[in-house]
Design an enzyme around this catalytic site. Sequence first.
Site, PDB file in Angstrom:
ATOM      1  N   SER A   1       0.781  -1.242   0.000  1.00 34.34           N
ATOM      2  CA  SER A   1       0.000   0.000   0.000  1.00 34.34           C
ATOM      3  C   SER A   1       0.809   1.286   0.000  1.00 34.34           C
ATOM      4  O   SER A   1       0.266   2.352  -0.306  1.00 34.34           O
ATOM      5  CB  SER A   1      -0.949   0.006   1.206  1.00 34.34           C
ATOM      6  OG  SER A   1      -0.216  -0.194   2.412  1.00 34.34           O
TER       7      SER A   1
ATOM      8  N   GLY B   1       5.137   3.112  -0.296  1.00 33.00           N
ATOM      9  CA  GLY B   1       6.571   2.950  -0.497  1.00 33.00           C
ATOM     10  C   GLY B   1       6.961   1.992  -1.593  1.00 33.00           C
ATOM     11  O   GLY B   1       6.385   1.971  -2.682  1.00 33.00           O
ATOM     12  N   PHE B   2       7.974   1.171  -1.298  1.00 33.84           N
ATOM     13  CA  PHE B   2       8.496   0.249  -2.303  1.00 33.84           C
ATOM     14  C   PHE B   2       7.482  -0.815  -2.696  1.00 33.84           C
ATOM     15  O   PHE B   2       7.472  -1.284  -3.830  1.00 33.84           O
ATOM     16  CB  PHE B   2       9.771  -0.431  -1.784  1.00 33.84           C
ATOM     17  CG  PHE B   2      10.984   0.462  -1.787  1.00 33.84           C
ATOM     18  CD1 PHE B   2      11.446   1.042  -2.963  1.00 33.84           C
ATOM     19  CD2 PHE B   2      11.671   0.734  -0.611  1.00 33.84           C
ATOM     20  CE1 PHE B   2      12.562   1.863  -2.973  1.00 33.84           C
ATOM     21  CE2 PHE B   2      12.792   1.550  -0.614  1.00 33.84           C
ATOM     22  CZ  PHE B   2      13.239   2.123  -1.788  1.00 33.84           C
TER      23      PHE B   2
ATOM     24  N   TYR C   1      21.878   2.513  12.188  1.00 30.24           N
ATOM     25  CA  TYR C   1      21.146   1.687  11.230  1.00 30.24           C
ATOM     26  C   TYR C   1      21.809   0.319  11.037  1.00 30.24           C
ATOM     27  O   TYR C   1      21.427  -0.654  11.679  1.00 30.24           O
ATOM     28  CB  TYR C   1      20.971   2.406   9.884  1.00 30.24           C
ATOM     29  CG  TYR C   1      19.908   1.747   9.035  1.00 30.24           C
ATOM     30  CD1 TYR C   1      18.586   2.170   9.104  1.00 30.24           C
ATOM     31  CD2 TYR C   1      20.194   0.658   8.228  1.00 30.24           C
ATOM     32  CE1 TYR C   1      17.595   1.533   8.362  1.00 30.24           C
ATOM     33  CE2 TYR C   1      19.219   0.010   7.498  1.00 30.24           C
ATOM     34  CZ  TYR C   1      17.918   0.457   7.567  1.00 30.24           C
ATOM     35  OH  TYR C   1      16.937  -0.192   6.852  1.00 30.24           O
TER      36      TYR C   1
ATOM     37  N   LYS D   1      17.996  -6.738   9.347  1.00 34.63           N
ATOM     38  CA  LYS D   1      18.311  -6.807   7.921  1.00 34.63           C
ATOM     39  C   LYS D   1      19.271  -7.959   7.631  1.00 34.63           C
ATOM     40  O   LYS D   1      19.163  -8.630   6.599  1.00 34.63           O
ATOM     41  CB  LYS D   1      18.889  -5.482   7.441  1.00 34.63           C
ATOM     42  CG  LYS D   1      17.914  -4.316   7.488  1.00 34.63           C
ATOM     43  CD  LYS D   1      16.674  -4.559   6.647  1.00 34.63           C
ATOM     44  CE  LYS D   1      15.762  -3.339   6.618  1.00 34.63           C
ATOM     45  NZ  LYS D   1      14.485  -3.606   5.893  1.00 34.63           N
TER      46      LYS D   1
ATOM     47  N   THR E   1      10.488   7.911   3.411  1.00 33.52           N
ATOM     48  CA  THR E   1       9.363   7.041   3.708  1.00 33.52           C
ATOM     49  C   THR E   1       8.906   7.328   5.126  1.00 33.52           C
ATOM     50  O   THR E   1       9.591   8.028   5.881  1.00 33.52           O
ATOM     51  CB  THR E   1       9.758   5.548   3.610  1.00 33.52           C
ATOM     52  OG1 THR E   1      10.723   5.257   4.640  1.00 33.52           O
ATOM     53  CG2 THR E   1      10.351   5.216   2.247  1.00 33.52           C
TER      54      THR E   1
END
Length: 400
Positions: free
Chosen positions: A50, A52-53, A236, A245, A276
Amino acid sequence: MIIQPRVRGFICLTSHPEGTAQNVKNQIDYVKSKGAIANGPKKVLVIGASTGFGLASRITAAFGSEAATIGVFFEKPAAEGKPGTAGWYNSAAFEEEATKAGLYAKSINGDAFSDEVKKQTIALIKQDLGQVDLVVYSLASPRRTHPKTGVAHASVLKPIGQSFTNKTVDFHSGVVSDISIQPVEAEDDIANTVAVMGGEDWKFWIEELKAAGVLAEGVKTVAYSYIGPELTYPIYRNGTIGRAKDDLEGTVPVLNDLLKDLNGVSYVSVNKALVTQSSSAIPVVPLYISLLYKVMKEKGIHEGTIEQMQRLFSERLYTANANDLQLDEKGRIRVDDWEMRADVQEEVAKLWEQATTENLEQLSDIQGYRDEFFNLFGFNFPEVDYNAETNEVVTVPSIG
């Protein structure tokens, strides 16, 4: 009702149906302007479709490859006097445009982490498409209720090992200041962040889709990651999010083994830093992005989400010759390659050292950052009259 932006920190509490529709149309127009994607996907499931990417992936598949798409997301519907979320309006606009173009598009609104939504999605694929040849995993959520244990996990955004101090910016006011973030104190916080943002749920989806027989021969699946420059590593890539990640990227060989008998393949695509809802919440990142945008726009290599996804699909995932797909030393697709160019990073680093409240407007593209932030919620589009009444009650056609 008349809908104006109401902001609390890095969150916009309102969204505009006409503005979000304009955002979707702009992305569709870009994909169409680039021409058809040769050998592109034809039946696509996008998990986290729905914003962003994920949204850009769905648009690229549909309007670049005439793909039938099913989108899964968790958004708040519109009601009289209460605007829906931006993702709800985005999905409504996407389905309307897809239908106009004669393309199949249906959506499921619910908790994508749950077994119930997975079963609902599988039933819809069986009923309407039979099988899918691409699965995009693009979920962004701060919390997850584990479908097997029922345990609620909440992610945290913190460095690991030691505190982190660096510059940040309030992108609304343009005030540059130093921020210090204390390190994570409990291993549980790292584990919880991995549980929410790592690769386990991606694996659950592929396992259940395969078991149900709804993955096509030669199926591809892709999830999205980010690395970024060294200056953001402590908060991050070397922080709690980075652990998640790492887990996401470590899921690729597991999925490749799972998909081997279908001649399928999985990838993680490392994407560019972009505005974002998630990135706006990360200290340091808004300042970095505003400087990055300035440099990349001056060099003529700036991309937004739709440009990134169109390039990923047309030049990476669906190259004419599979041997042309270049992966990095860890087997990842890199569409952050322009961001991470040495000349780009050197210039950003110089600007970073110089950036202050007083010179921010000159050194950075902070206004571009603000515009893109408000664009996420359907605001700051010149085509839309935000002083006019608009119908806030918009439905997603396949949901109602």
